[in-house]
Design a protein around this motif. Sequence first.
Motif, PDB file in Angstrom:
ATOM      1  N   ILE A 199       0.842  -1.201   0.000  1.00  0.00           N
ATOM      2  CA  ILE A 199       0.000   0.000   0.000  1.00  0.00           C
ATOM      3  C   ILE A 199       0.878   1.251   0.000  1.00  0.00           C
ATOM      4  CG2 ILE A 199      -1.641   1.354   1.372  1.00  0.00           C
ATOM      5  CD1 ILE A 199      -2.874  -1.221   2.320  1.00  0.00           C
ATOM      6  N   CYS A 200       1.901   1.250   0.843  1.00  0.00           N
ATOM      7  CA  CYS A 200       2.792   2.417   0.942  1.00  0.00           C
ATOM      8  C   CYS A 200       3.396   2.768  -0.405  1.00  0.00           C
ATOM      9  CB  CYS A 200       3.898   2.144   1.962  1.00  0.00           C
ATOM     10  SG  CYS A 200       3.351   2.138   3.683  1.00  0.00           S
ATOM     11  N   GLN A 274      -6.292  11.881   0.394  1.00  0.00           N
ATOM     12  CA  GLN A 274      -6.662  12.214  -0.986  1.00  0.00           C
ATOM     13  C   GLN A 274      -5.756  11.504  -1.976  1.00  0.00           C
ATOM     14  OE1 GLN A 274      -6.476  16.500  -0.942  1.00  0.00           O
ATOM     15  NE2 GLN A 274      -8.596  16.734  -0.264  1.00  0.00           N
ATOM     16  N   GLY A 275      -4.463  11.434  -1.657  1.00  0.00           N
ATOM     17  CA  GLY A 275      -3.529  10.725  -2.527  1.00  0.00           C
ATOM     18  C   GLY A 275      -3.814   9.235  -2.583  1.00  0.00           C
ATOM     19  N   MET A 276      -4.195   8.652  -1.453  1.00  0.00           N
ATOM     20  CA  MET A 276      -4.525   7.231  -1.433  1.00  0.00           C
ATOM     21  C   MET A 276      -5.737   6.929  -2.299  1.00  0.00           C
ATOM     22  SD  MET A 276      -3.930   6.147   2.579  1.00  0.00           S
ATOM     23  CE  MET A 276      -4.286   4.424   2.244  1.00  0.00           C
ATOM     24  N   LEU A 277      -6.754   7.777  -2.241  1.00  0.00           N
ATOM     25  CA  LEU A 277      -7.968   7.544  -3.032  1.00  0.00           C
ATOM     26  C   LEU A 277      -7.694   7.722  -4.524  1.00  0.00           C
ATOM     27  CD1 LEU A 277     -10.693   9.297  -0.843  1.00  0.00           C
ATOM     28  CD2 LEU A 277      -9.740   7.003  -0.669  1.00  0.00           C
ATOM     29  N   THR A 278      -6.707   8.528  -4.851  1.00  0.00           N
ATOM     30  CA  THR A 278      -6.348   8.732  -6.260  1.00  0.00           C
ATOM     31  C   THR A 278      -5.555   7.556  -6.809  1.00  0.00           C
ATOM     32  OG1 THR A 278      -6.292  11.132  -5.952  1.00  0.00           O
ATOM     33  CG2 THR A 278      -5.121  10.259  -7.860  1.00  0.00           C
ATOM     34  N   LEU A 279      -4.793   6.875  -5.955  1.00  0.00           N
ATOM     35  CA  LEU A 279      -3.884   5.826  -6.415  1.00  0.00           C
ATOM     36  C   LEU A 279      -4.341   4.420  -6.044  1.00  0.00           C
ATOM     37  CD1 LEU A 279      -0.510   7.608  -5.552  1.00  0.00           C
ATOM     38  CD2 LEU A 279      -1.484   7.238  -7.817  1.00  0.00           C
ATOM     39  N   GLU A 284     -13.770   5.577  -7.629  1.00  0.00           N
ATOM     40  CA  GLU A 284     -14.068   6.381  -8.822  1.00  0.00           C
ATOM     41  C   GLU A 284     -13.015   7.473  -9.019  1.00  0.00           C
ATOM     42  OE1 GLU A 284     -18.015   7.877  -8.379  1.00  0.00           O
ATOM     43  OE2 GLU A 284     -18.975   5.962  -8.898  1.00  0.00           O
ATOM     44  N   THR A 285     -12.311   7.844  -7.935  1.00  0.00           N
ATOM     45  CA  THR A 285     -11.287   8.882  -8.018  1.00  0.00           C
ATOM     46  C   THR A 285      -9.943   8.343  -8.500  1.00  0.00           C
ATOM     47  OG1 THR A 285     -10.823   8.503  -5.665  1.00  0.00           O
ATOM     48  CG2 THR A 285     -12.327  10.302  -6.216  1.00  0.00           C
ATOM     49  N   PHE A 286      -9.843   7.011  -8.739  1.00  0.00           N
ATOM     50  CA  PHE A 286      -8.579   6.409  -9.161  1.00  0.00           C
ATOM     51  C   PHE A 286      -8.132   6.949 -10.511  1.00  0.00           C
ATOM     52  CE2 PHE A 286      -6.498   2.720 -11.402  1.00  0.00           C
ATOM     53  CZ  PHE A 286      -5.278   2.855 -10.751  1.00  0.00           C
ATOM     54  N   GLU A 287      -6.881   7.378 -10.591  1.00  0.00           N
ATOM     55  CA  GLU A 287      -6.304   7.901 -11.829  1.00  0.00           C
ATOM     56  C   GLU A 287      -5.150   6.992 -12.245  1.00  0.00           C
ATOM     57  OE1 GLU A 287      -5.369  12.067 -11.626  1.00  0.00           O
ATOM     58  OE2 GLU A 287      -7.058  12.497 -10.304  1.00  0.00           O
ATOM     59  N   PRO A 288      -5.412   6.016 -13.132  1.00  0.00           N
ATOM     60  CA  PRO A 288      -4.389   5.026 -13.490  1.00  0.00           C
ATOM     61  C   PRO A 288      -3.137   5.641 -14.110  1.00  0.00           C
ATOM     62  CG  PRO A 288      -6.310   4.889 -14.952  1.00  0.00           C
ATOM     63  CD  PRO A 288      -6.691   5.778 -13.829  1.00  0.00           C
TER      64      PRO A 288
END
Length: 430
Positions: A199-200, A274-279, A284-288
Amino acid sequence: MPFSYTSPYSEELTCKAIIADDGAHLERSARVRDELEDGAHVWIDVGDGAPLSRVHSRSLPERGIFEPPGSCGYQEQIGWEATPADIFDEEVVGIDPRQTMRYTRTVIADQPSFKEWQMRHAASSSSQDGLFDIFNRTWQQVAQDEVGEMPNASSWMGEVKSVFWHNFESLKYVFSCHASVTVDPSKPPEMSLLEFWAICKRCALPSPWLNLNKINRFFMRKGAVPDIRDLKGPHDGRKTIDLPKFLGTLVRISVLREQGGKGELPMCVTHLIQGMLTLTPGFETFEPEKAAYAPFSSSAVRQKLTMHESRLKKLFKHWAKLDETRETIQLSEFLQMMAKADVMGPDLTEVQLKMAFVHAMLGAHDGVFETWQEAGEQACSEILFSEFVDVIMRVALLKFEWDTATTIDIKVHELCLILIFGPGGRAINL
Protein backbone atom coordinates in the motif's frame (compact mmCIF):
# COMPACT_ATOMS: atom_id res chain seq x y z
CA MET A 1 13.80 -24.55 -17.65
CA PRO A 2 16.37 -22.34 -15.88
CA PHE A 3 16.03 -24.34 -12.65
CA SER A 4 17.77 -27.30 -14.34
CA TYR A 5 21.09 -25.47 -14.49
CA THR A 6 20.96 -23.54 -11.20
CA SER A 7 20.41 -26.47 -8.85
CA PRO A 8 21.78 -29.98 -8.41
CA TYR A 9 18.40 -31.63 -8.85
CA SER A 10 18.43 -32.06 -12.62
CA GLU A 11 21.52 -33.69 -14.15
CA GLU A 12 20.30 -34.78 -17.57
CA LEU A 13 21.59 -32.73 -20.47
CA THR A 14 23.12 -30.14 -18.16
CA CYS A 15 26.14 -28.31 -19.53
CA LYS A 16 29.32 -29.65 -17.86
CA ALA A 17 31.89 -27.72 -19.87
CA ILE A 18 32.36 -25.46 -22.87
CA ILE A 19 35.11 -26.55 -25.25
CA ALA A 20 36.81 -24.36 -27.84
CA ASP A 21 37.18 -25.49 -31.46
CA ASP A 22 40.72 -26.67 -30.72
CA GLY A 23 39.53 -28.95 -27.89
CA ALA A 24 40.62 -26.76 -24.95
CA HIS A 25 38.20 -26.27 -22.07
CA LEU A 26 37.25 -22.63 -21.57
CA GLU A 27 37.56 -21.05 -18.13
CA ARG A 28 34.14 -21.36 -16.49
CA SER A 29 34.27 -18.07 -14.62
CA ALA A 30 35.60 -16.04 -17.55
CA ARG A 31 33.51 -13.49 -19.40
CA VAL A 32 32.34 -14.52 -22.85
CA ARG A 33 33.72 -11.36 -24.46
CA ASP A 34 37.21 -12.14 -23.07
CA GLU A 35 37.30 -15.66 -24.52
CA LEU A 36 35.36 -15.54 -27.78
CA GLU A 37 34.82 -13.35 -30.80
CA ASP A 38 31.66 -12.96 -32.84
CA GLY A 39 31.14 -16.02 -35.02
CA ALA A 40 33.40 -18.29 -32.98
CA HIS A 41 32.35 -21.95 -32.65
CA VAL A 42 32.29 -23.87 -29.37
CA TRP A 43 31.27 -27.37 -28.31
CA ILE A 44 28.97 -28.14 -25.39
CA ASP A 45 29.90 -31.11 -23.18
CA VAL A 46 26.79 -32.47 -21.48
CA GLY A 47 28.68 -35.16 -19.60
CA ASP A 48 28.09 -38.09 -21.94
CA GLY A 49 31.71 -38.27 -23.07
CA ALA A 50 31.15 -36.83 -26.52
CA PRO A 51 31.08 -33.14 -27.47
CA LEU A 52 27.90 -32.10 -29.23
CA SER A 53 27.04 -28.91 -31.06
CA ARG A 54 23.37 -29.36 -30.34
CA VAL A 55 21.46 -30.88 -27.45
CA HIS A 56 18.05 -32.35 -28.13
CA SER A 57 15.65 -31.96 -25.22
CA ARG A 58 11.96 -32.29 -24.61
CA SER A 59 9.82 -29.67 -26.31
CA LEU A 60 8.28 -27.02 -24.09
CA PRO A 61 4.96 -25.25 -24.72
CA GLU A 62 4.64 -21.52 -25.14
CA ARG A 63 5.69 -19.33 -22.18
CA GLY A 64 3.16 -19.14 -19.40
CA ILE A 65 3.09 -22.81 -18.35
CA PHE A 66 2.60 -21.72 -14.74
CA GLU A 67 -0.13 -19.20 -15.57
CA PRO A 68 -3.70 -20.00 -14.49
CA PRO A 69 -6.48 -19.66 -17.08
CA GLY A 70 -8.16 -16.31 -17.48
CA SER A 71 -7.07 -13.04 -15.92
CA CYS A 72 -7.70 -13.91 -12.26
CA GLY A 73 -5.08 -13.20 -9.65
CA TYR A 74 -3.45 -15.91 -7.58
CA GLN A 75 -0.78 -16.71 -5.04
CA GLU A 76 1.82 -19.41 -5.52
CA GLN A 77 4.47 -21.03 -3.37
CA ILE A 78 7.46 -23.07 -4.52
CA GLY A 79 9.46 -25.04 -1.98
CA TRP A 80 11.69 -28.12 -1.62
CA GLU A 81 11.32 -31.12 0.64
CA ALA A 82 13.07 -34.45 1.15
CA THR A 83 12.08 -37.17 -1.33
CA PRO A 84 10.33 -40.12 0.38
CA ALA A 85 12.35 -43.34 0.43
CA ASP A 86 11.33 -46.32 -1.70
CA ILE A 87 9.73 -48.90 0.60
CA PHE A 88 8.93 -52.54 -0.25
CA ASP A 89 7.33 -54.83 2.34
CA GLU A 90 7.88 -52.15 4.98
CA GLU A 91 11.64 -52.11 4.28
CA VAL A 92 13.60 -49.22 2.76
CA VAL A 93 14.99 -50.44 -0.57
CA GLY A 94 16.21 -47.13 -1.97
CA ILE A 95 16.92 -43.55 -0.96
CA ASP A 96 16.89 -40.67 -3.40
CA PRO A 97 19.16 -37.87 -2.06
CA ARG A 98 17.60 -35.35 -4.40
CA GLN A 99 14.83 -33.14 -3.10
CA THR A 100 11.33 -32.87 -4.52
CA MET A 101 9.78 -29.59 -5.55
CA ARG A 102 6.47 -28.66 -3.95
CA TYR A 103 4.30 -26.22 -5.92
CA THR A 104 0.96 -24.89 -4.72
CA ARG A 105 -1.27 -22.25 -6.24
CA THR A 106 -4.32 -20.54 -4.79
CA VAL A 107 -6.67 -18.53 -6.96
CA ILE A 108 -7.58 -15.17 -5.44
CA ALA A 109 -11.06 -13.76 -5.90
CA ASP A 110 -11.20 -10.51 -7.82
CA GLN A 111 -11.29 -7.49 -5.52
CA PRO A 112 -14.65 -5.71 -5.63
CA SER A 113 -14.89 -2.03 -6.42
CA PHE A 114 -15.62 0.36 -3.56
CA LYS A 115 -19.32 0.53 -4.47
CA GLU A 116 -19.59 -3.28 -4.67
CA TRP A 117 -17.84 -3.56 -1.31
CA GLN A 118 -20.27 -1.07 0.25
CA MET A 119 -23.24 -3.12 -0.96
CA ARG A 120 -21.76 -6.33 0.50
CA HIS A 121 -21.18 -4.70 3.90
CA ALA A 122 -24.41 -2.71 4.07
CA ALA A 123 -25.93 -5.12 6.60
CA SER A 124 -23.21 -4.47 9.19
CA SER A 125 -23.77 -0.72 9.06
CA SER A 126 -27.31 -0.30 7.78
CA SER A 127 -27.55 3.25 9.04
CA GLN A 128 -25.25 6.21 9.56
CA ASP A 129 -25.81 5.89 13.30
CA GLY A 130 -24.64 2.28 13.22
CA LEU A 131 -21.59 3.17 11.16
CA PHE A 132 -20.75 6.04 13.49
CA ASP A 133 -20.87 3.68 16.49
CA ILE A 134 -18.37 1.40 14.75
CA PHE A 135 -16.17 4.37 13.92
CA ASN A 136 -16.29 5.69 17.50
CA ARG A 137 -15.15 2.36 18.92
CA THR A 138 -12.33 2.18 16.38
CA TRP A 139 -11.26 5.78 16.91
CA GLN A 140 -11.20 5.33 20.68
CA GLN A 141 -8.50 2.69 20.18
CA VAL A 142 -6.63 4.92 17.75
CA ALA A 143 -6.63 7.88 20.14
CA GLN A 144 -5.73 5.81 23.19
CA ASP A 145 -3.08 3.45 21.80
CA GLU A 146 -1.71 5.09 18.65
CA VAL A 147 -1.77 8.90 18.49
CA GLY A 148 -2.65 10.15 21.98
CA GLU A 149 1.01 10.64 22.90
CA MET A 150 1.88 12.68 19.81
CA PRO A 151 2.86 16.37 20.36
CA ASN A 152 -0.07 18.78 20.88
CA ALA A 153 -2.57 15.96 20.40
CA SER A 154 -5.35 17.81 22.21
CA SER A 155 -5.17 20.73 19.75
CA TRP A 156 -5.74 18.71 16.58
CA MET A 157 -7.42 15.48 17.75
CA GLY A 158 -11.01 16.67 17.09
CA GLU A 159 -10.27 17.88 13.55
CA VAL A 160 -8.33 14.74 12.65
CA LYS A 161 -11.18 12.61 13.97
CA SER A 162 -13.58 14.49 11.65
CA VAL A 163 -11.29 13.81 8.66
CA PHE A 164 -11.21 10.08 9.44
CA TRP A 165 -14.96 9.92 9.99
CA HIS A 166 -15.51 11.54 6.59
CA ASN A 167 -13.25 8.90 4.95
CA PHE A 168 -13.91 5.97 7.29
CA GLU A 169 -15.61 3.67 4.78
CA SER A 170 -12.98 4.39 2.13
CA LEU A 171 -10.12 3.57 4.52
CA LYS A 172 -11.91 0.43 5.72
CA TYR A 173 -12.16 -0.64 2.07
CA VAL A 174 -8.42 -0.11 1.52
CA PHE A 175 -7.65 -2.10 4.66
CA SER A 176 -10.05 -4.96 3.89
CA CYS A 177 -8.70 -5.41 0.35
CA HIS A 178 -5.26 -6.18 1.82
CA ALA A 179 -6.24 -7.90 5.07
CA SER A 180 -6.61 -11.61 5.69
CA VAL A 181 -9.17 -13.34 7.86
CA THR A 182 -7.72 -14.50 11.18
CA VAL A 183 -7.83 -18.11 12.34
CA ASP A 184 -10.07 -17.11 15.22
CA PRO A 185 -13.36 -15.83 13.68
CA SER A 186 -14.05 -13.80 16.83
CA LYS A 187 -11.00 -11.61 16.12
CA PRO A 188 -11.05 -8.80 13.56
CA PRO A 189 -9.13 -9.11 10.25
CA GLU A 190 -5.45 -8.21 10.24
CA MET A 191 -3.03 -7.02 7.56
CA SER A 192 0.54 -8.29 7.22
CA LEU A 193 3.38 -5.79 6.95
CA LEU A 194 4.11 -7.13 3.45
CA GLU A 195 0.66 -5.98 2.37
CA PHE A 196 1.06 -2.70 4.21
CA TRP A 197 4.37 -2.07 2.40
CA ALA A 198 2.57 -2.68 -0.91
CA ILE A 199 0.00 0.00 0.00
CA CYS A 200 2.79 2.42 0.94
CA LYS A 201 4.58 2.04 -2.39
CA ARG A 202 1.43 2.11 -4.51
CA CYS A 203 0.03 5.18 -2.76
CA ALA A 204 3.36 7.08 -2.58
CA LEU A 205 3.28 7.22 1.23
CA PRO A 206 7.08 7.11 1.76
CA SER A 207 9.03 10.31 1.15
CA PRO A 208 12.71 11.30 1.00
CA TRP A 209 12.48 11.90 4.77
CA LEU A 210 10.47 8.78 5.66
CA ASN A 211 11.14 5.38 4.12
CA LEU A 212 9.96 1.90 5.16
CA ASN A 213 12.92 1.51 7.49
CA LYS A 214 11.59 4.40 9.59
CA ILE A 215 7.90 3.60 9.13
CA ASN A 216 8.40 0.08 10.48
CA ARG A 217 9.65 1.52 13.77
CA PHE A 218 6.09 2.65 14.49
CA PHE A 219 5.08 -0.99 14.94
CA MET A 220 7.57 -1.58 17.75
CA ARG A 221 5.89 1.00 20.01
CA LYS A 222 3.83 0.30 23.07
CA GLY A 223 0.37 -0.84 22.09
CA ALA A 224 1.55 -3.01 19.20
CA VAL A 225 -0.14 -6.31 18.38
CA PRO A 226 0.69 -8.62 21.35
CA ASP A 227 2.67 -11.26 19.45
CA ILE A 228 4.67 -8.69 17.49
CA ARG A 229 7.58 -9.04 19.93
CA ASP A 230 7.83 -12.75 19.22
CA LEU A 231 9.01 -12.04 15.67
CA LYS A 232 12.49 -10.96 14.71
CA GLY A 233 13.29 -7.31 14.16
CA PRO A 234 11.11 -4.42 12.99
CA HIS A 235 11.23 -5.50 9.34
CA ASP A 236 9.61 -8.93 9.57
CA GLY A 237 6.87 -8.97 6.92
CA ARG A 238 4.92 -11.63 8.87
CA LYS A 239 3.91 -9.09 11.50
CA THR A 240 0.27 -8.09 11.41
CA ILE A 241 -1.64 -4.91 12.20
CA ASP A 242 -5.33 -4.30 12.83
CA LEU A 243 -7.52 -1.44 11.60
CA PRO A 244 -6.85 0.96 14.55
CA LYS A 245 -3.08 0.56 14.15
CA PHE A 246 -3.45 1.07 10.39
CA LEU A 247 -5.31 4.35 10.92
CA GLY A 248 -2.94 5.52 13.64
CA THR A 249 0.07 4.81 11.42
CA LEU A 250 -1.45 6.92 8.64
CA VAL A 251 -1.61 9.87 11.08
CA ARG A 252 2.07 9.48 11.99
CA ILE A 253 3.15 9.03 8.38
CA SER A 254 1.22 12.12 7.27
CA VAL A 255 3.22 14.30 9.68
CA LEU A 256 6.69 12.86 9.16
CA ARG A 257 6.58 12.42 5.38
CA GLU A 258 6.26 16.16 4.68
CA GLN A 259 9.48 18.19 4.77
CA GLY A 260 11.17 15.89 7.22
CA GLY A 261 8.51 15.92 9.93
CA LYS A 262 7.13 19.45 9.57
CA GLY A 263 3.66 18.46 8.40
CA GLU A 264 0.75 20.13 10.19
CA LEU A 265 -2.40 18.28 11.23
CA PRO A 266 -5.12 17.99 10.04
CA MET A 267 -4.07 19.27 6.59
CA CYS A 268 -1.27 16.75 6.11
CA VAL A 269 -3.51 13.74 6.85
CA THR A 270 -6.18 15.12 4.48
CA HIS A 271 -3.56 15.40 1.77
CA LEU A 272 -2.36 11.82 2.43
CA ILE A 273 -5.87 10.34 2.24
CA GLN A 274 -6.66 12.21 -0.99
CA GLY A 275 -3.53 10.73 -2.53
CA MET A 276 -4.53 7.23 -1.43
CA LEU A 277 -7.97 7.54 -3.03
CA THR A 278 -6.35 8.73 -6.26
CA LEU A 279 -3.88 5.83 -6.42
CA THR A 280 -6.11 2.95 -5.22
CA PRO A 281 -7.96 0.91 -7.89
CA GLY A 282 -11.63 0.46 -7.09
CA PHE A 283 -12.40 4.10 -6.29
CA GLU A 284 -14.07 6.38 -8.82
CA THR A 285 -11.29 8.88 -8.02
CA PHE A 286 -8.58 6.41 -9.16
CA GLU A 287 -6.30 7.90 -11.83
CA PRO A 288 -4.39 5.03 -13.49
CA GLU A 289 -2.10 7.40 -15.39
CA LYS A 290 -0.65 8.48 -12.03
CA ALA A 291 0.00 4.91 -10.86
CA ALA A 292 3.62 3.74 -10.72
CA TYR A 293 4.84 1.36 -13.43
CA ALA A 294 4.80 -2.19 -12.01
CA PRO A 295 6.20 -4.76 -14.48
CA PHE A 296 7.23 -7.44 -11.96
CA SER A 297 3.90 -9.00 -10.96
CA SER A 298 3.94 -12.07 -13.24
CA SER A 299 4.29 -15.61 -11.92
CA ALA A 300 7.36 -16.14 -14.11
CA VAL A 301 9.22 -13.33 -12.30
CA ARG A 302 8.19 -14.69 -8.89
CA GLN A 303 9.40 -18.14 -9.93
CA LYS A 304 12.88 -16.81 -10.74
CA LEU A 305 13.05 -14.89 -7.46
CA THR A 306 12.09 -18.03 -5.54
CA MET A 307 15.01 -19.84 -7.18
CA HIS A 308 17.51 -17.17 -6.12
CA GLU A 309 16.02 -15.93 -2.83
CA SER A 310 18.38 -17.69 -0.39
CA ARG A 311 21.52 -16.62 -2.27
CA LEU A 312 20.26 -13.06 -2.67
CA LYS A 313 19.74 -12.89 1.10
CA LYS A 314 23.35 -13.96 1.68
CA LEU A 315 24.52 -11.38 -0.84
CA PHE A 316 22.40 -8.71 0.87
CA LYS A 317 23.71 -9.49 4.36
CA HIS A 318 27.30 -9.61 3.13
CA TRP A 319 27.16 -6.04 1.85
CA ALA A 320 24.85 -4.60 4.55
CA LYS A 321 27.72 -3.83 6.93
CA LEU A 322 26.79 -0.33 8.14
CA ASP A 323 23.63 -1.70 9.77
CA GLU A 324 24.60 -3.81 12.80
CA THR A 325 21.45 -5.90 12.40
CA ARG A 326 22.18 -6.50 8.68
CA GLU A 327 18.51 -5.74 7.90
CA THR A 328 19.08 -2.68 5.70
CA ILE A 329 21.64 -1.86 3.03
CA GLN A 330 22.86 1.66 2.31
CA LEU A 331 23.02 3.23 -1.15
CA SER A 332 26.84 3.45 -0.89
CA GLU A 333 27.04 -0.28 -0.11
CA PHE A 334 24.72 -1.11 -2.98
CA LEU A 335 26.87 0.86 -5.42
CA GLN A 336 30.00 -0.90 -4.14
CA MET A 337 28.33 -4.26 -4.71
CA MET A 338 27.34 -3.38 -8.28
CA ALA A 339 30.86 -2.11 -9.02
CA LYS A 340 32.36 -5.34 -7.64
CA ALA A 341 29.98 -7.35 -9.82
CA ASP A 342 31.40 -5.52 -12.86
CA VAL A 343 27.99 -4.70 -14.33
CA MET A 344 28.44 -0.93 -14.44
CA GLY A 345 29.39 0.73 -17.70
CA PRO A 346 28.00 2.87 -20.52
CA ASP A 347 24.83 0.76 -20.51
CA LEU A 348 24.39 1.05 -16.73
CA THR A 349 25.64 4.24 -15.09
CA GLU A 350 25.83 5.22 -11.42
CA VAL A 351 23.01 7.74 -11.92
CA GLN A 352 20.76 4.99 -13.29
CA LEU A 353 21.61 2.77 -10.33
CA LYS A 354 20.75 5.58 -7.90
CA MET A 355 17.44 6.18 -9.66
CA ALA A 356 16.54 2.47 -9.50
CA PHE A 357 17.49 2.44 -5.80
CA VAL A 358 15.27 5.45 -5.01
CA HIS A 359 12.34 4.06 -7.01
CA ALA A 360 12.59 0.79 -5.07
CA MET A 361 12.70 2.72 -1.79
CA LEU A 362 9.97 5.32 -2.44
CA GLY A 363 7.97 3.95 -5.37
CA ALA A 364 8.46 4.73 -9.05
CA HIS A 365 6.24 7.81 -9.13
CA ASP A 366 6.86 10.87 -11.30
CA GLY A 367 9.37 13.32 -9.83
CA VAL A 368 10.28 11.18 -6.81
CA PHE A 369 13.97 10.93 -7.75
CA GLU A 370 14.28 14.69 -8.23
CA THR A 371 12.58 15.32 -4.87
CA TRP A 372 14.96 12.87 -3.21
CA GLN A 373 17.96 14.69 -4.71
CA GLU A 374 16.66 18.04 -3.47
CA ALA A 375 16.43 16.68 0.08
CA GLY A 376 20.24 16.38 0.11
CA GLU A 377 21.80 15.03 3.30
CA GLN A 378 18.42 14.71 5.00
CA ALA A 379 17.24 12.15 2.43
CA CYS A 380 16.92 8.49 3.45
CA SER A 381 19.35 6.12 1.77
CA GLU A 382 18.71 2.59 3.06
CA ILE A 383 16.42 -0.21 1.90
CA LEU A 384 15.07 -3.50 3.27
CA PHE A 385 15.65 -6.90 1.66
CA SER A 386 12.29 -6.82 -0.15
CA GLU A 387 13.28 -3.45 -1.62
CA PHE A 388 16.73 -4.85 -2.45
CA VAL A 389 15.03 -7.48 -4.62
CA ASP A 390 12.92 -4.72 -6.20
CA VAL A 391 15.96 -2.65 -7.13
CA ILE A 392 17.70 -5.69 -8.66
CA MET A 393 14.68 -6.24 -10.91
CA ARG A 394 14.71 -2.59 -11.96
CA VAL A 395 18.45 -2.74 -12.66
CA ALA A 396 17.89 -5.83 -14.84
CA LEU A 397 15.52 -3.87 -17.09
CA LEU A 398 18.04 -1.02 -17.34
CA LYS A 399 21.01 -3.31 -18.01
CA PHE A 400 19.22 -5.20 -20.78
CA GLU A 401 17.09 -2.36 -22.11
CA TRP A 402 18.54 -2.88 -25.58
CA ASP A 403 17.14 -6.44 -25.66
CA THR A 404 13.55 -6.21 -26.86
CA ALA A 405 13.10 -9.97 -27.42
CA THR A 406 13.89 -11.45 -23.99
CA THR A 407 11.07 -11.53 -21.45
CA ILE A 408 11.31 -9.63 -18.15
CA ASP A 409 11.62 -12.75 -16.00
CA ILE A 410 14.64 -14.00 -17.96
CA LYS A 411 16.31 -10.58 -17.70
CA VAL A 412 15.83 -10.71 -13.92
CA HIS A 413 17.14 -14.26 -13.86
CA GLU A 414 20.22 -13.26 -15.87
CA LEU A 415 21.17 -10.39 -13.55
CA CYS A 416 20.70 -12.62 -10.49
CA LEU A 417 23.14 -15.12 -12.00
CA ILE A 418 25.66 -12.35 -12.69
CA LEU A 419 25.45 -11.02 -9.12
CA ILE A 420 25.57 -14.46 -7.48
CA PHE A 421 28.14 -16.29 -9.63
CA GLY A 422 30.08 -13.30 -11.00
CA PRO A 423 33.12 -11.60 -9.45
CA GLY A 424 30.98 -9.94 -6.79
CA GLY A 425 29.44 -13.17 -5.48
CA ARG A 426 31.98 -15.97 -5.98
CA ALA A 427 34.01 -15.10 -2.89
CA ILE A 428 30.99 -14.93 -0.55
CA ASN A 429 30.29 -18.68 -0.50
CA LEU A 430 26.79 -18.24 -1.93
